[in-house]
Design a protein around this motif. Structure first.
Motif, PDB file in Angstrom:
ATOM      1  N   UNK A  37     -74.146  -8.267  -1.359  1.00 27.29           N
ATOM      2  CA  UNK A  37     -73.422  -7.179  -2.006  1.00 27.29           C
ATOM      3  C   UNK A  37     -73.247  -7.500  -3.482  1.00 27.29           C
ATOM      4  N   UNK A  38     -73.843  -6.702  -4.352  1.00 33.17           N
ATOM      5  CA  UNK A  38     -73.687  -6.882  -5.800  1.00 33.17           C
ATOM      6  C   UNK A  38     -72.357  -6.278  -6.232  1.00 33.17           C
ATOM      7  N   UNK A  39     -71.620  -7.017  -7.053  1.00 37.24           N
ATOM      8  CA  UNK A  39     -70.317  -6.575  -7.536  1.00 37.24           C
ATOM      9  C   UNK A  39     -70.369  -6.368  -9.042  1.00 37.24           C
ATOM     10  N   UNK A  40     -69.395  -5.646  -9.556  1.00 39.23           N
ATOM     11  CA  UNK A  40     -69.219  -5.539 -10.997  1.00 39.23           C
ATOM     12  C   UNK A  40     -68.814  -6.908 -11.560  1.00 39.23           C
ATOM     13  N   UNK A  41     -68.858  -7.082 -12.883  1.00 38.39           N
ATOM     14  CA  UNK A  41     -68.513  -8.384 -13.464  1.00 38.39           C
ATOM     15  C   UNK A  41     -67.109  -8.883 -13.115  1.00 38.39           C
ATOM     16  N   UNK A  42     -66.204  -7.976 -12.698  1.00 35.68           N
ATOM     17  CA  UNK A  42     -64.867  -8.444 -12.320  1.00 35.68           C
ATOM     18  C   UNK A  42     -64.841  -9.069 -10.931  1.00 35.68           C
ATOM     19  N   UNK A  43     -65.960  -9.009 -10.209  1.00 34.05           N
ATOM     20  CA  UNK A  43     -66.103  -9.596  -8.861  1.00 34.05           C
ATOM     21  C   UNK A  43     -65.193  -8.951  -7.828  1.00 34.05           C
ATOM     22  N   UNK A  89     -60.689  -1.147 -18.643  1.00 31.16           N
ATOM     23  CA  UNK A  89     -61.576  -1.753 -17.645  1.00 31.16           C
ATOM     24  C   UNK A  89     -62.874  -2.215 -18.292  1.00 31.16           C
ATOM     25  N   UNK A  90     -63.428  -1.387 -19.176  1.00 36.07           N
ATOM     26  CA  UNK A  90     -64.641  -1.773 -19.889  1.00 36.07           C
ATOM     27  C   UNK A  90     -64.403  -3.045 -20.703  1.00 36.07           C
ATOM     28  N   UNK A  91     -63.261  -3.081 -21.392  1.00 42.81           N
ATOM     29  CA  UNK A  91     -62.958  -4.243 -22.227  1.00 42.81           C
ATOM     30  C   UNK A  91     -62.815  -5.503 -21.390  1.00 42.81           C
ATOM     31  N   UNK A  92     -62.236  -5.362 -20.192  1.00 42.04           N
ATOM     32  CA  UNK A  92     -62.019  -6.526 -19.329  1.00 42.04           C
ATOM     33  C   UNK A  92     -63.326  -7.114 -18.816  1.00 42.04           C
ATOM     34  N   UNK A 106     -65.423   9.101 -16.321  1.00 41.82           N
ATOM     35  CA  UNK A 106     -64.592   8.616 -15.216  1.00 41.82           C
ATOM     36  C   UNK A 106     -65.461   7.735 -14.332  1.00 41.82           C
ATOM     37  N   UNK A 107     -64.832   6.814 -13.637  1.00 37.96           N
ATOM     38  CA  UNK A 107     -65.570   5.833 -12.846  1.00 37.96           C
ATOM     39  C   UNK A 107     -64.865   5.634 -11.514  1.00 37.96           C
ATOM     40  N   UNK A 108     -65.590   5.869 -10.432  1.00 36.01           N
ATOM     41  CA  UNK A 108     -65.033   5.629  -9.108  1.00 36.01           C
ATOM     42  C   UNK A 108     -65.347   4.196  -8.708  1.00 36.01           C
ATOM     43  N   UNK A 109     -64.321   3.483  -8.275  1.00 36.96           N
ATOM     44  CA  UNK A 109     -64.460   2.076  -7.913  1.00 36.96           C
ATOM     45  C   UNK A 109     -64.114   1.873  -6.442  1.00 36.96           C
ATOM     46  N   UNK A 226     -64.832 -15.861  -5.170  1.00 43.79           N
ATOM     47  CA  UNK A 226     -65.247 -14.978  -6.257  1.00 43.79           C
ATOM     48  C   UNK A 226     -66.015 -15.745  -7.325  1.00 43.79           C
ATOM     49  N   UNK A 227     -66.406 -15.033  -8.383  1.00 44.64           N
ATOM     50  CA  UNK A 227     -67.257 -15.621  -9.416  1.00 44.64           C
ATOM     51  C   UNK A 227     -66.565 -16.758 -10.161  1.00 44.64           C
ATOM     52  N   UNK A 228     -65.241 -16.823 -10.081  1.00 39.23           N
ATOM     53  CA  UNK A 228     -64.476 -17.875 -10.755  1.00 39.23           C
ATOM     54  C   UNK A 228     -64.144 -19.042  -9.822  1.00 39.23           C
ATOM     55  N   UNK A 229     -64.731 -19.026  -8.622  1.00 44.64           N
ATOM     56  CA  UNK A 229     -64.500 -20.118  -7.684  1.00 44.64           C
ATOM     57  C   UNK A 229     -63.205 -20.020  -6.912  1.00 44.64           C
ATOM     58  N   UNK A 230     -62.530 -18.858  -6.965  1.00 31.98           N
ATOM     59  CA  UNK A 230     -61.272 -18.689  -6.256  1.00 31.98           C
ATOM     60  C   UNK A 230     -61.533 -18.133  -4.861  1.00 31.98           C
TER      61      UNK A 230
END
Length: 288
Positions: A37-43, A89-92, A106-109, A226-230
């Motif tokens: 499953x590919x996730x957005x950069x926020x994982x 969200x974009x900035x994050x 608008x963006x559905x998540x 997650x991508x940060x190892x958490x």
């Protein structure tokens, strides 16, 4: 794509029964067992387009599903952002997802839980069917293995399942408040969302507390990281401490179901309720 065992029952049971969907919605690890499953950069999220790609359908199929099941999907984490929230969200994402947001107002998540909910409901996807097969196979294992005198593999015995089997007469909020007070970390609404509101659970929400929590609960070996190892997700009951935890919670003052076999004969029998879906009888057992 993973090869799975034959389904234990008609997988359309999940598309028809909201009760069954709610009972299996915590098993988001199934998504990774079926395919990556590919996730957005926020994982944490996927977009409509990413959801469609995962389930190998066109985006219109996802839009149609959302229109029919908006309330349930929203309850499981789906949301739509726009305006200031979208800009934050974009900035994050640090610009990593700009190619996904070009010209988007608008963006559905979808969270992982909402993504699993899509798989429970989507009928025109082979991937969704495999997701439902995995869920029903796991549920069948729980139904076969959960006996009051037996221990259940930790990967199956979530606190939710534990309560359903042993303490279903205890109101859900009372049961969870007790676990959070004594056994599990309570980090509800301790992390800020894109608008700065404390509406997200902490990264260690539901993990075992030191001491009593560690004694009876553990993090599953296949927990998603997650991508940060958490490690993300919640604890499960230690497989060798199921009976001991039941006895401890009774000592704490919680009322166990009267059907537990290792206690004196119950004064009243256990009850079962059934739901007939698509010609299949689904049975739910609880204390009288």
């Amino acid at each position: 794509m993973a090869t799975i065992a034959p389904p234990v029952s008609n997988e359309l049971i999940l598309t028809e029964s909201r009760t069954m969907r709610a009972q299996t919605i915590e098993r988001t690890e199934v998504l990774d067992k079926v395919k990556a499953l590919s996730m957005l950069p926020d994982s944490l999220h996927v977009t409509t387009e990413m959801a469609a790609a995962y389930y190998e359908v066109d985006t219109q199929a996802i839009h149609s599903l959302v229109r029919r099941n908006r309330d349930e999907l929203t309850q499981n984490g789906m949301r739509t952002i726009q305006g200031a929230e979208l800009r934050v969200f974009k900035a994050e994402t640090g610009g990593q997802g700009d190619h996904l947001f070009n010209g988007v107002r608008s963006l559905r998540l979808f969270t992982r839980r909402a993504m699993l909910n899509v798989g429970q409901l989507l009928t025109e996807s082979d991937v969704a069917r495999q997701v439902r097969h995995y869920l029903l196979n796991a549920e069948q294992v729980v139904r076969q293995e959960i006996q009051p005198h037996q221990d259940v593999p930790a990967r199956h015995m979530t606190p939710t399942t534990f309560r359903q089997v042993y303490f279903s007469d205890v109101p859900e909020n009372v049961f969870w408040d007790h676990l959070y007070r004594e056994y599990l970390l309570d980090q509800r609404n301790t992390r800020r969302d894109a608008l700065g509101n404390l509406s997200k659970d902490g990264y260690r929400h539901g993990h075992p507390r030191a001491g009593k929590g560690d004694k009876y609960f553990m993090l599953p070996e296949d927990m998603w990281v997650d991508a940060h190892g958490r490690p993300r997700g919640r604890a499960v009951v230690r497989p060798d401490r199921v009976r001991e935890l039941v006895e401890q919670l009774i000592a704490d003052g919680l009322r166990a179901n009267p059907c537990i076999s290792w206690f004196p004969s119950p004064s009243r029998p256990a009850l079962t309720s059934t739901e007939v879906v698509d010609g299949h009888v689904i049975e739910f057992r609880r204390g009288a």
